[in-house]
Design a protein around this motif. Structure first.
Motif, PDB file in Angstrom:
ATOM      1  N   PRO A  50       0.832  -1.200   0.000  1.00 30.26           N
ATOM      2  CA  PRO A  50       0.000   0.000   0.000  1.00 30.26           C
ATOM      3  C   PRO A  50       0.871   1.256   0.000  1.00 30.26           C
ATOM      4  O   PRO A  50       2.034   1.220   0.387  1.00 30.26           O
ATOM      5  N   ARG A  51       0.290   2.347  -0.445  1.00 30.50           N
ATOM      6  CA  ARG A  51       1.032   3.599  -0.511  1.00 30.50           C
ATOM      7  C   ARG A  51       0.775   4.450   0.725  1.00 30.50           C
ATOM      8  O   ARG A  51      -0.314   4.421   1.288  1.00 30.50           O
ATOM      9  N   ARG A  52       1.796   5.183   1.106  1.00 25.45           N
ATOM     10  CA  ARG A  52       1.683   6.126   2.209  1.00 25.45           C
ATOM     11  C   ARG A  52       2.502   7.351   1.864  1.00 25.45           C
ATOM     12  O   ARG A  52       3.280   7.340   0.907  1.00 25.45           O
ATOM     13  N   LEU A  53       2.345   8.403   2.697  1.00 19.79           N
ATOM     14  CA  LEU A  53       3.096   9.633   2.465  1.00 19.79           C
ATOM     15  C   LEU A  53       4.092   9.860   3.593  1.00 19.79           C
ATOM     16  O   LEU A  53       3.780   9.655   4.764  1.00 19.79           O
ATOM     17  N   ALA A  54       5.303  10.267   3.206  1.00 17.63           N
ATOM     18  CA  ALA A  54       6.333  10.602   4.190  1.00 17.63           C
ATOM     19  C   ALA A  54       7.226  11.674   3.592  1.00 17.63           C
ATOM     20  O   ALA A  54       7.344  11.789   2.363  1.00 17.63           O
ATOM     21  N   VAL A  55       7.830  12.453   4.463  1.00 17.50           N
ATOM     22  CA  VAL A  55       8.786  13.467   4.020  1.00 17.50           C
ATOM     23  C   VAL A  55      10.070  13.231   4.795  1.00 17.50           C
ATOM     24  O   VAL A  55      10.051  13.186   6.027  1.00 17.50           O
ATOM     25  N   ILE A  56      11.157  13.035   4.072  1.00 17.77           N
ATOM     26  CA  ILE A  56      12.402  12.667   4.755  1.00 17.77           C
ATOM     27  C   ILE A  56      13.292  13.876   5.041  1.00 17.77           C
ATOM     28  O   ILE A  56      13.882  13.994   6.111  1.00 17.77           O
ATOM     29  N   GLU A  57      13.387  14.798   4.079  1.00 22.52           N
ATOM     30  CA  GLU A  57      14.186  16.026   4.299  1.00 22.52           C
ATOM     31  C   GLU A  57      13.202  17.184   4.246  1.00 22.52           C
ATOM     32  O   GLU A  57      12.943  17.745   3.182  1.00 22.52           O
ATOM     33  N   PRO A  58      12.633  17.547   5.389  1.00 21.39           N
ATOM     34  CA  PRO A  58      11.460  18.424   5.356  1.00 21.39           C
ATOM     35  C   PRO A  58      11.734  19.917   5.135  1.00 21.39           C
ATOM     36  O   PRO A  58      12.774  20.436   5.542  1.00 21.39           O
ATOM     37  N   LEU A  59      10.768  20.564   4.502  1.00 24.23           N
ATOM     38  CA  LEU A  59      10.736  22.017   4.361  1.00 24.23           C
ATOM     39  C   LEU A  59       9.287  22.432   4.593  1.00 24.23           C
ATOM     40  O   LEU A  59       8.366  21.830   4.039  1.00 24.23           O
ATOM     41  N   LYS A  60       9.079  23.458   5.422  1.00 25.85           N
ATOM     42  CA  LYS A  60       7.728  23.890   5.788  1.00 25.85           C
ATOM     43  C   LYS A  60       7.089  24.647   4.632  1.00 25.85           C
ATOM     44  O   LYS A  60       7.716  25.522   4.025  1.00 25.85           O
ATOM     45  N   LEU A  61       5.837  24.331   4.354  1.00 29.57           N
ATOM     46  CA  LEU A  61       5.069  25.048   3.339  1.00 29.57           C
ATOM     47  C   LEU A  61       3.768  25.501   4.002  1.00 29.57           C
ATOM     48  O   LEU A  61       3.028  24.685   4.548  1.00 29.57           O
ATOM     49  N   VAL A  62       3.528  26.827   3.986  1.00 30.53           N
ATOM     50  CA  VAL A  62       2.333  27.377   4.636  1.00 30.53           C
ATOM     51  C   VAL A  62       1.387  27.882   3.554  1.00 30.53           C
ATOM     52  O   VAL A  62       1.797  28.629   2.665  1.00 30.53           O
TER      53      VAL A  62
ATOM     54  N   HIS B 125      -3.776   2.246  -3.162  1.00 29.94           N
ATOM     55  CA  HIS B 125      -2.980   1.694  -4.256  1.00 29.94           C
ATOM     56  C   HIS B 125      -3.486   2.270  -5.567  1.00 29.94           C
ATOM     57  O   HIS B 125      -4.687   2.230  -5.835  1.00 29.94           O
ATOM     58  N   PRO B 126      -2.593   2.818  -6.384  1.00 26.28           N
ATOM     59  CA  PRO B 126      -3.067   3.486  -7.595  1.00 26.28           C
ATOM     60  C   PRO B 126      -3.645   2.532  -8.634  1.00 26.28           C
ATOM     61  O   PRO B 126      -4.414   2.946  -9.496  1.00 26.28           O
ATOM     62  N   LYS B 127      -3.246   1.236  -8.575  1.00 28.21           N
ATOM     63  CA  LYS B 127      -3.674   0.320  -9.626  1.00 28.21           C
ATOM     64  C   LYS B 127      -4.614  -0.773  -9.121  1.00 28.21           C
ATOM     65  O   LYS B 127      -5.006  -1.647  -9.878  1.00 28.21           O
ATOM     66  N   ASP B 128      -4.900  -0.756  -7.822  1.00 27.34           N
ATOM     67  CA  ASP B 128      -5.666  -1.865  -7.265  1.00 27.34           C
ATOM     68  C   ASP B 128      -6.651  -1.351  -6.224  1.00 27.34           C
ATOM     69  O   ASP B 128      -6.285  -1.071  -5.076  1.00 27.34           O
ATOM     70  N   GLU B 129      -7.900  -1.248  -6.630  1.00 25.95           N
ATOM     71  CA  GLU B 129      -8.923  -0.664  -5.758  1.00 25.95           C
ATOM     72  C   GLU B 129      -9.182  -1.496  -4.511  1.00 25.95           C
ATOM     73  O   GLU B 129      -9.679  -0.993  -3.514  1.00 25.95           O
TER      74      GLU B 129
ATOM     75  N   GLU C  83       5.284   7.252  -1.252  1.00 25.20           N
ATOM     76  CA  GLU C  83       5.175   7.748  -2.623  1.00 25.20           C
ATOM     77  C   GLU C  83       6.375   8.601  -2.988  1.00 25.20           C
ATOM     78  O   GLU C  83       6.790   9.458  -2.233  1.00 25.20           O
ATOM     79  N   ARG C  84       6.903   8.341  -4.113  1.00 24.68           N
ATOM     80  CA  ARG C  84       8.027   9.057  -4.713  1.00 24.68           C
ATOM     81  C   ARG C  84       9.358   8.778  -4.025  1.00 24.68           C
ATOM     82  O   ARG C  84      10.402   9.225  -4.497  1.00 24.68           O
ATOM     83  N   LEU C  85       9.369   8.049  -2.907  1.00 22.75           N
ATOM     84  CA  LEU C  85      10.617   7.876  -2.161  1.00 22.75           C
ATOM     85  C   LEU C  85      11.189   6.465  -2.254  1.00 22.75           C
ATOM     86  O   LEU C  85      12.404   6.282  -2.212  1.00 22.75           O
ATOM     87  N   GLY C  86      10.329   5.490  -2.344  1.00 19.56           N
ATOM     88  CA  GLY C  86      10.838   4.124  -2.387  1.00 19.56           C
ATOM     89  C   GLY C  86       9.949   3.192  -1.594  1.00 19.56           C
ATOM     90  O   GLY C  86       8.902   3.594  -1.073  1.00 19.56           O
ATOM     91  N   TYR C  87      10.393   1.919  -1.513  1.00 22.34           N
ATOM     92  CA  TYR C  87       9.677   0.922  -0.727  1.00 22.34           C
ATOM     93  C   TYR C  87      10.320   0.842   0.651  1.00 22.34           C
ATOM     94  O   TYR C  87      11.555   0.812   0.761  1.00 22.34           O
TER      95      TYR C  87
END
Ligand code: ATP
Ligand code: MG
Length: 576
Positions: free
Chosen positions: A361-373, A390-394, A543-547
């Protein structure tokens, strides 16, 4: 009448071919294989090849598979390894028919030794190890008969028995097969069958001080268990004549007296004449695979333990987050042959990516963070968004992802002075925030030259369900809500060695000198609540970072720890 076995395997390697023929011809009604590790270390990815072969045959041909500990070398063996090996085989997805130890058969081996003596096929030899070497000859010269070769059967039986009762010190006598000191195959030049070793054994304690040699014990164990196909790696090809000699001359099936004696003592099933078949071992670049070297790395503290996620051990691979299915896929992909080859590490990583792409399953994480307001949202703005897992499996369903005015994004997703082709956030530029909408960077807040915060405005027309929701924009970046994010330890693993052949002996260097200095980096990042809440040992894609995988041992919901299993793309591929 037994019903013929319908083979479900579509695999066409030469071993499966032999098995099919043996079933078709009626030579065997049911195949029986075994996986025979020596409990002197942890299993590694090479063993996985052998496990998948032996247990895979059992599964495909409705056969039986034993797990047998080849524990004939008491000094180096340990119950810790026995337990770890059992766990690893099960983790790979297999269950054995019978759990055995070669040491279960010490008495059978001893009786077999006596039988060979009575048949004039074995003798007690008093030569020292050094003398044995002198008598053995070389590849080009025949050996010479031991002066003890013509001892009488009576004397041999007496000495052999006294070897067992502990009368003689280590190394003073051996029981040797009487075969042919002039044989072109050195393994047949009266090889030792038993040696004296006053060492306690992890399974039999102090019961024995007479231990069988590997080749003899292995062949007889296979025969006793009714193994039909004894699969081993190519380096045992030269030992096959001795294997056959041992099976044929001990000849359990045609030795009713010995056999009934053994059956009364609970020895296994109907004995058989097993066939040894060799296949090429697995070699992979960017790693070392001998148990001795892996042990050295653990002992010297070069890694954190047998289950260090960089280790090629099954425990390490598992802790790293590689699913067992990826190892099975890998075993299928490399196949079985007699050809020695070196497999590229990226083939293994490719199998992990393929498996996890479908399974994680996909999740969101930020490893080298920068604040966005997002300055055009109210201070207390909060929403709960629904994200597909999952983008391909409902069938993976959706999850709640909290969204608020302040977010973390990856520092890399913003460039103050954009490089050519950079399509993410830049001053006064626009980017899509995954699942939210399009933001424009209106201000960068700095503290002593470094950017600490980005102020953005969210285009209300670009939000889900609004007319501008599909407005084309080049970049999409991910984020986590700063207020809801959970701080996580993120262990970024990479290959343990930085050269393809760490085993090469180059100008006195050893594999230790080729360790990749960047094989682990520990970062502190932020993850969405639904990632922190995962059970330990769950594989996900950030997402975008790896498994990644939540660490088996250290992960807690309030103190999450993730191991990077593999990046999304191969960063080691040769340029060009
Ligand atoms: P190592 O050399 O790493 O110590 P080993 O061969 O001594 O390994 P064992 O415990 O004797 O380890 O091996 C158990 C089984 O696994 C054997 O049948 C062996 O042939 C097989 N095996 C070990 N290494 C590999 C490999 N690299 N590829 C395929 N099979 C292997
Ligand atoms: Mg071995």
């Amino acid at each position: 009448m037994s019903t013929p076995v319908v083979a479900t395997s579509g695999k066409q390697d030469f071993i499966r071919q032999i098995v099919r023929e043996d079933l078709a011809s009626g030579k065997h009604v049911r195949v029986k294989t075994r996986f025979p590790p020596e409990p002197n270390g942890y299993l590694h990815i090479g063993h996985a090849k052998s496990i998948c072969l032996n247990f895979g045959l059992g599964r495909e041909f409705d056969g039986l598979v034993n797990l047998r500990f080849d524990d004939t070398n008491p000094a180096k063996e340990d119950p810790e390894y026995v337990e770890a090996i059992k766990e690893d085989v099960r983790w790979l997805g297999f269950e054995w028919s019978e759990l055995r130890h070669a040491s279960d058969y010490f008495l059978a081996f001893y009786l077999a030794g006596e039988k060979l003596i009575r048949d004039g096929l074995a003798f007690v030899c008093d030569l020292s190890a050094e003398q044995v070497r002198e008598y053995r000859g070389t590849l080009t010269e025949p050996g010479r008969n031991s002066p003890f070769r013509e001892r009488s059967i009576k004397e041999n039986l007496d000495l052999f028995q006294r070897m067992r009762t502990g009368e003689f010190p280590d190394g003073t006598r051996t029981l040797r097969a009487k075969i042919d000191m002039a044989s072109g195959n050195i393994n047949l030049r009266d090889p030792a069958l038993f040696r004296i070793k006053h060492v306690e054994h992890q399974n039999t304690g102090a019961e024995w001080c007479l231990y069988p040699m590997y080749d003899f014990a292995h062949a007889l164990s296979d025969a006793l268990e009714g193994i039909t196909h004894s699969l081993c790696t190519l380096e045992f090809e030269d030992h096959r004549p001795l294997y056959d000699w041992s099976v044929d001359n001990v000849d359990f099936p045609n030795h009713p007296e010995l056999w009934s004696y053994l059956s009364e003592r609970g020895f296994p099933t109907a004995p058989a004449k097993p066939r040894q078949i060799e296949f090429s071992r697995l070699n992979i670049n960017y790693t070392v695979m001998s148990k001795r070297k892996l042990l050295t790395m653990v002992d010297e503290g070069l890694v954190s333990g047998w289950d260090d996620p960089r280790m090629p051990t099954l425990q390490g691979i598992r802790r790293r987050g590689c699913p067992a299915q990826a190892l099975q896929l890998f075993a299928d992909r490399i196949g079985i042959s007699k050809q020695n080859s070196l497999i590229d590490f990226s083939v293994f990583e490719g199998c992990i990516r393929e498996t996890l792409d479908a399974a994680a399953p996909r999740r969101l994480a930020v490893i080298e963070p920068l604040k966005l307001v997002i300055t055009n949202l109210p201070q207390d703005h909060e929403e709960v968004l629904s994200f597909p897992n999952h983008p391909k499996d409902e069938s993976f369903g959706t999850r709640a992802v909290p969204f608020a005015r302040e977010l973390w994004i990856e520092r890399d997703d913003f460039m103050e002075i954009p490089a050519k082709g950079f399509h993410r956030l830049v001053p006064n530029g626009e980017v899509r925030l995954r699942g939210i909408g399009i933001v424009r960077c209106v201000e960068t807040v700095k503290s002593s030259d470094s950017i600490v915060e980005l102020h953005c405005t969210l285009d209300p027309e670009s939000r889900h369900g609004m007319p501008g929701a599909d407005r084309k924009i080049k970049g999409t970046i991910h984020w986590v809500s700063a207020k809801h994010a959970v701080t996580a330890e993120i262990r970024l693993y990479d290959r343990l060695f930085s050269v393809p052949d760490p085993d090469k002996d180059d100008a006195g260097k050893s594999y230790r000198d080729y360790l990749n200095p960047d094989s682990v980096r520990v970062a502190s990042g932020f993850v969405e609540p639904a990632a922190a809440a995962l059970a330990p040992e769950t594989s996900i894609q950030f997402e975008r970072l790896g498994y990644f995988s939540s660490d088996r041992h250290d992960h807690r919901a309030n103190a999450p720890v993730f191991n990077r299993t593999v990046t999304l793309r191969d960063s080691w591929a040769k340029p060009g």
